[in-house]
Design a protein around this motif. Structure first.
Motif, mmCIF file in Angstrom:
data_model
loop_
_atom_site.group_PDB
_atom_site.id
_atom_site.type_symbol
_atom_site.label_atom_id
_atom_site.label_comp_id
_atom_site.label_asym_id
_atom_site.label_seq_id
_atom_site.Cartn_x
_atom_site.Cartn_y
_atom_site.Cartn_z
ATOM 1 N N PHE A 6 0.935 -0.663 0.107
ATOM 2 C CA PHE A 6 -0.092 0.221 0.673
ATOM 3 C C PHE A 6 -0.420 1.370 -0.283
ATOM 4 O O PHE A 6 -1.587 1.740 -0.458
ATOM 5 C CB PHE A 6 0.366 0.782 2.023
ATOM 6 C CG PHE A 6 0.351 -0.227 3.135
ATOM 7 C CD1 PHE A 6 -0.564 -1.259 3.152
ATOM 8 C CD2 PHE A 6 1.268 -0.147 4.174
ATOM 9 C CE1 PHE A 6 -0.587 -2.186 4.171
ATOM 10 C CE2 PHE A 6 1.258 -1.076 5.208
ATOM 11 C CZ PHE A 6 0.328 -2.097 5.207
ATOM 12 N N VAL A 7 0.621 1.954 -0.884
ATOM 13 C CA VAL A 7 0.407 3.060 -1.815
ATOM 14 C C VAL A 7 -0.404 2.587 -3.018
ATOM 15 O O VAL A 7 -1.322 3.272 -3.479
ATOM 16 C CB VAL A 7 1.751 3.659 -2.259
ATOM 17 C CG1 VAL A 7 1.547 4.642 -3.413
ATOM 18 C CG2 VAL A 7 2.425 4.375 -1.091
ATOM 19 N N ALA A 8 -0.079 1.409 -3.526
ATOM 20 C CA ALA A 8 -0.812 0.865 -4.676
ATOM 21 C C ALA A 8 -2.282 0.637 -4.328
ATOM 22 O O ALA A 8 -3.178 0.922 -5.128
ATOM 23 C CB ALA A 8 -0.166 -0.437 -5.130
ATOM 24 N N ARG A 20 -1.372 11.168 -0.461
ATOM 25 C CA ARG A 20 -0.742 11.694 0.750
ATOM 26 C C ARG A 20 -0.714 10.580 1.788
ATOM 27 O O ARG A 20 -1.649 9.808 1.898
ATOM 28 C CB ARG A 20 -1.512 12.894 1.291
ATOM 29 C CG ARG A 20 -1.475 14.101 0.390
ATOM 30 C CD ARG A 20 -2.175 15.284 1.025
ATOM 31 N NE ARG A 20 -3.584 14.991 1.277
ATOM 32 C CZ ARG A 20 -4.442 15.858 1.819
ATOM 33 N NH1 ARG A 20 -4.012 17.050 2.181
ATOM 34 N NH2 ARG A 20 -5.691 15.538 2.012
ATOM 35 N N VAL A 21 0.367 10.519 2.558
ATOM 36 C CA VAL A 21 0.546 9.427 3.510
ATOM 37 C C VAL A 21 0.903 9.975 4.885
ATOM 38 O O VAL A 21 1.747 10.873 5.008
ATOM 39 C CB VAL A 21 1.670 8.464 3.046
ATOM 40 C CG1 VAL A 21 1.861 7.337 4.057
ATOM 41 C CG2 VAL A 21 1.347 7.888 1.674
ATOM 42 N N GLY A 45 6.099 5.884 -3.768
ATOM 43 C CA GLY A 45 5.052 6.462 -4.605
ATOM 44 C C GLY A 45 4.175 7.500 -3.944
ATOM 45 O O GLY A 45 3.183 7.925 -4.527
ATOM 46 N N ALA A 46 4.521 7.939 -2.723
ATOM 47 C CA ALA A 46 3.697 8.934 -2.034
ATOM 48 C C ALA A 46 3.940 10.336 -2.585
ATOM 49 O O ALA A 46 5.059 10.685 -2.964
ATOM 50 C CB ALA A 46 3.983 8.913 -0.548
ATOM 51 N N ARG A 47 2.881 11.126 -2.610
ATOM 52 C CA ARG A 47 2.998 12.518 -3.049
ATOM 53 C C ARG A 47 3.501 13.401 -1.919
ATOM 54 O O ARG A 47 4.395 14.221 -2.097
ATOM 55 C CB ARG A 47 1.623 13.005 -3.536
ATOM 56 C CG ARG A 47 1.532 14.506 -3.822
ATOM 57 C CD ARG A 47 0.264 14.807 -4.618
ATOM 58 N NE ARG A 47 -0.904 14.192 -4.011
ATOM 59 C CZ ARG A 47 -1.782 14.856 -3.245
ATOM 60 N NH1 ARG A 47 -1.598 16.131 -2.956
ATOM 61 N NH2 ARG A 47 -2.848 14.235 -2.768
ATOM 62 N N GLU A 48 2.916 13.240 -0.754
ATOM 63 C CA GLU A 48 3.334 13.977 0.443
ATOM 64 C C GLU A 48 3.395 12.995 1.593
ATOM 65 O O GLU A 48 2.557 12.094 1.704
ATOM 66 C CB GLU A 48 2.346 15.102 0.776
ATOM 67 C CG GLU A 48 2.294 16.210 -0.259
ATOM 68 C CD GLU A 48 1.259 17.264 0.112
ATOM 69 O OE1 GLU A 48 0.498 17.016 1.067
ATOM 70 O OE2 GLU A 48 1.202 18.309 -0.557
ATOM 71 N N VAL A 49 4.390 13.191 2.488
ATOM 72 C CA VAL A 49 4.567 12.289 3.623
ATOM 73 C C VAL A 49 4.548 13.100 4.914
ATOM 74 O O VAL A 49 5.308 14.064 5.055
ATOM 75 C CB VAL A 49 5.894 11.508 3.530
ATOM 76 C CG1 VAL A 49 6.013 10.523 4.691
ATOM 77 C CG2 VAL A 49 5.988 10.775 2.195
#
Length: 260
Positions: A6-8, A20-21, A45-49
């Motif tokens: 999903f991040v990719a 951001r997720v 790989g998320a920046r912010e969760v």
């Protein structure tokens, strides 16, 4: 692996390094579970969760006015859990998470067919039966469906005919557990908000909302009007998307908002 995928996909779409997720979780998750979800997503790989409760996301996705002082009730029946929640002023007033939902309904149909017809069917077939002729309350007309399975006696393929009456009987016990969960949540709701719910009604979402006459059964059992959300299958993901798009104004609905 799922999170990394999903991040990719998000990075390709928005051309950013680390997105951001927002992740939806059942109500009542522990701090340990929160931390596990956050760390897993960051490693993916998320920046912010950000975490938010599934029924809150469902309510936003269904278009309910969660920020008003009046009480609203959402019942989201997914695959693994049924989330029941009363919301007021943008926060959860009372809630209940049941480990009873679509998967258990499938298992109930499988067990019923095994006991009544001595035929084995798979989970995919049970899901198809549930969505095609599944019924929570008797209808004026009876629907039928031919189902193929394996006869336990001979081991050979066999075709049987199931009706909506059969599915009602098969799913009754599981469905009533969800109804009882709604009743218990209403009992814990402050009187003023319960009065609002009597006027506003209960909104149901998730795949379980598509079961024929479930809304009618719930209305009869609680004495409260029941509304099926528009596009009930998409309410949770749409709600999460709206929060992500308007994060500054909707940060208050996040479980871990105070940590940001």
């Amino acid at each position: 692996m799922m999170l990394k995928y999903f991040v990719a996909k998000a990075c390709k779409r928005y051309v950013i390094a680390r997105p951001r997720v927002v992740i939806c979780v059942p109500t009542g998750v522990t701090e340990v579970e929160e931390r596990a979800v956050i760390e897993s997503t960051e490693k993916a790989g998320a920046r912010e969760v950000y975490l938010m409760e599934e029924p809150m996301a469902a309510a936003i996705g269904a278009g309910l006015k969660i920020g008003e002082p009046s009480g609203t009730m959402i019942v989201d029946i997914g695959g693994g859990t049924s989330e029941i929640c009363v919301i007021s002023l943008g926060g959860v007033v009372t809630s209940k998470s049941l480990r009873i939902a679509g998967d258990e309904l499938n298992e109930a149909i499988i067990d019923y067919v095994k006991k009544k017809f001595n035929v084995a069917i798979g989970e995919t077939t049970a899901e198809e039966i549930k969505m095609s002729i599944g019924c929570a309350y008797p209808s004026m007309t009876t629907e039928e469906m031919d189902v193929k399975g394996r006869d336990f006696s001979t081991g050979l393929p066999r075709t049987i005919t199931l009706t909506s009456v059969h599915t009602e009987e098969a799913m009754k016990e599981v469905i009533m557990q969800i109804v009882d969960g709604v009743k218990m949540t209403l009992e814990k709701t402050p009187p003023e908000l319960a009065a609002d719910i009597m006027v506003n009604g209960i909104t149901i979402s998730g795949g379980g909302a598509l079961i024929k006459n479930f809304d009618r059964l719930l209305a009869l059992e609680t004495g409260i009007p029941v509304n099926v959300a528009e596009n009930p299958l998409d309410c949770v993901v749409k709600g999460a998307g709206k929060v992500l798009e308007n994060l500054d104004n909707l940060k208050g609905v996040l479980v871990n908002a105070k940590r940001r």
